[in-house]
Enzyme design. Structure first.
Site, PDB file in Angstrom:
ATOM      1  CD  GLU A   1      21.541   8.149  51.869  1.00  0.00           C
ATOM      2  OE1 GLU A   1      21.954   6.998  52.073  1.00  0.00           O
ATOM      3  OE2 GLU A   1      20.666   8.434  51.035  1.00  0.00           O
TER       4      GLU A   1
ATOM      5  CB  CYS B   1      26.543   7.455  46.344  1.00  0.00           C
ATOM      6  SG  CYS B   1      26.452   6.395  47.781  1.00  0.00           S
TER       7      CYS B   1
END
Length: 461
Positions: free
Chosen positions: A351, A317
């Site tokens: 991601e 993140c």
């Protein structure tokens, strides 16, 4: 026309709001919640096809009751054994994705085929030629995620890992509503964009107070002041692995500094959509960027990273806090993540899913980094300089799939006389040069003091 008292959750109707041009508009919105304060009704609305960070409480004066759509009763679906089945999901409640499929007529150049640079007449200043190669898998782009390979052109579900992962609770009205009114973090007051699972008793407060150094939360200014007399931190816990000027990066182990890592995730969730929190921070490292002044090291943003990633993810993140957005810090975070990958001798990719702002930042970073490589190529002995996709990936540590998808995104690939030509038009080159003049913040690899660890040999970390 409907009465105000008839409005219930699930109703849809036009709602008055101000757009970016400061003009009134009436987009369609869904009523997510209704509350009564001192006899005055308030309605929490989500504007259909708008980002959830624009959701807000409104009074009935802003509702167009003439065009109200009441929720339809949903029929239960019988199953084979006679038990009711689950209702089909609403398309607006799914994570929307669009699919960009590479045309079979224009296959992507091989990753190992050499590319040549040569000047062209008129419209192009430079071009890169590549040998024909195999077709690549379809490139799938989400509305808030980056490229993700799929063998049949259908977007695959994002992998369910990361300190914050894809949100499956769309049917839960509570998590669709902002629950924190305001956060005070140091000298900044932040208005959260999304739901974050802070303790429920704190969600009714007008302001949530956070210590900007350890990120612990308190219910009042007095609580914060009392905490500050005991908190001896003036920077994030962990090792400072980079410092240049006033910018520093700290590496925090999610196992050794669990409380800080969990508080960081709670804060980040206020500004990241389609995510849900994992309290198990042990498998992650957190890299926090700070800005230094006489009072200490103030958090600007961060990214998290799995200690072990089987899919070459170098970011789980990533977030720049709102007061520091649009100032170049987002690209600096991204650039730093790739500098770590270079030291590790790996290529990396973020991601999925990315937030909408994260996607914009990554697309911009990849474009500028790859164009910088292509425009810096020099010819030797009158021959056209050559470079392959693999070489670009090795130089930048950007994963090959991201290199290829960026070249497609920039619309640089052309097929000419049996070769693939990556044409850099005057507009592309001029736009890149202007963007690089504005990009004043850069990572200096000489200021990075980072030794990668082999987490596979460290048991439970």
């Amino acid at each position: 026309m409907a009465e105000v008292g008839e409005i219930i959750e699930g109703c849809r109707l036009p709602v008055l709001r101000r757009n970016q041009d400061n003009e009134d508009e009436w987009p369609l919105a869904e009523i997510l919640s209704v509350k009564d304060i001192s006899g005055r009704k308030l309605f929490y609305v989500h504007y259909i096809d708008f980002n959830k960070r624009l959701d807000e409480w409104v009074t009935h004066e802003r509702l167009d009751l003439k065009k109200i759509q009441f929720p339809k009763k949903e029929a239960k679906t019988p199953t084979k054994n006679g038990l009711p089945g689950s209702r089909p999901g609403s398309p607006e409640r799914e994570v929307k994705r669009k699919v960009e499929v590479v045309s079979p007529a224009t296959p992507v150049p091989s990753e190992t085929a050499p590319a040549s640079v040569f000047p062209q007449n008129g419209s192009a200043r430079r071009a890169v030629a590549a040998q024909p190669g195999r077709k690549r898998k379809s490139n799938c782009l989400g509305t808030d995620e980056d490229s993700q390979d799929s063998s049949d052109g259908i977007p695959s579900a994002p992998r369910m890992t990361g300190s914050l992962v894809s949100d499956r609770s769309h049917d839960d009205i509570v998590t669709r509503m902002k629950n924190i009114e305001c956060i005070e973090l140091g000298r900044h007051r932040l208005k959260p964009w999304y739901f974050s699972p802070y303790p429920q008793e704190l969600t009714t407060l007008p302001v949530l107070y956070l210590c900007e150094f350890c990120l612990k939360y308190g219910r009042s200014l007095k609580c914060l002041q009392r905490h500050l007399t005991k908190c001896d931190l003036r920077h994030p816990p962990g090792n400072e692995i980079y410092r240049k000027g006033t910018i520093s990066f700290f590496e925090i182990d999610g196992r050794k500094n669990k409380s800080y890592s969990q508080n960081l995730c709670l804060l980040a969730k206020c500004f990241l959509d389609h995510k849900t929190l994992y309290y198990d921070t042990d498998p992650f490292l957190f890299y926090v960027m700070t800005e230094y002044d006489s009072k200490g090291f103030h958090i600007v943003g961060y990214f998290s990273k799995e200690k072990e990633s089987t899919e070459d993810y170098n970011v789980a993140c990533i977030l720049t806090l709102p007061p520091y957005q649009r100032r170049g810090y987002g690209k600096l975070l991204i650039e730093f993540s790739y500098e770590l990958s270079k030291v590790e001798g790996k290529t990396g990719t973020p991601e999925k899913p990315l937030s909408d702002l994260g996607l914009l930042s990554y697309r911009s970073y990849w474009s500028q980094t790859i164009l910088e490589i292509l425009m810096g190529l020099k010819s030797e002995s009158g021959e056209r300089p050559q470079i392959t996709i693999n070489e670009i990936s090795e130089i930048t540590s950007i994963k090959k799939e991201d290199v290829i998808s960026t070249l497609q995104y920039l619309n640089l690939i052309n097929y000419y006389k049996g070769q693939y030509i990556l044409t850099l038009s005057e507009d592309i080159v001029d736009g890149h040069e202007r963007a690089m003049l504005k990009r004043l913040l850069r990572i200096d690899s000489k200021c990075l003091h980072f030794t990668p660890k082999d987490w596979s040999k460290r048991g439970k970390w």
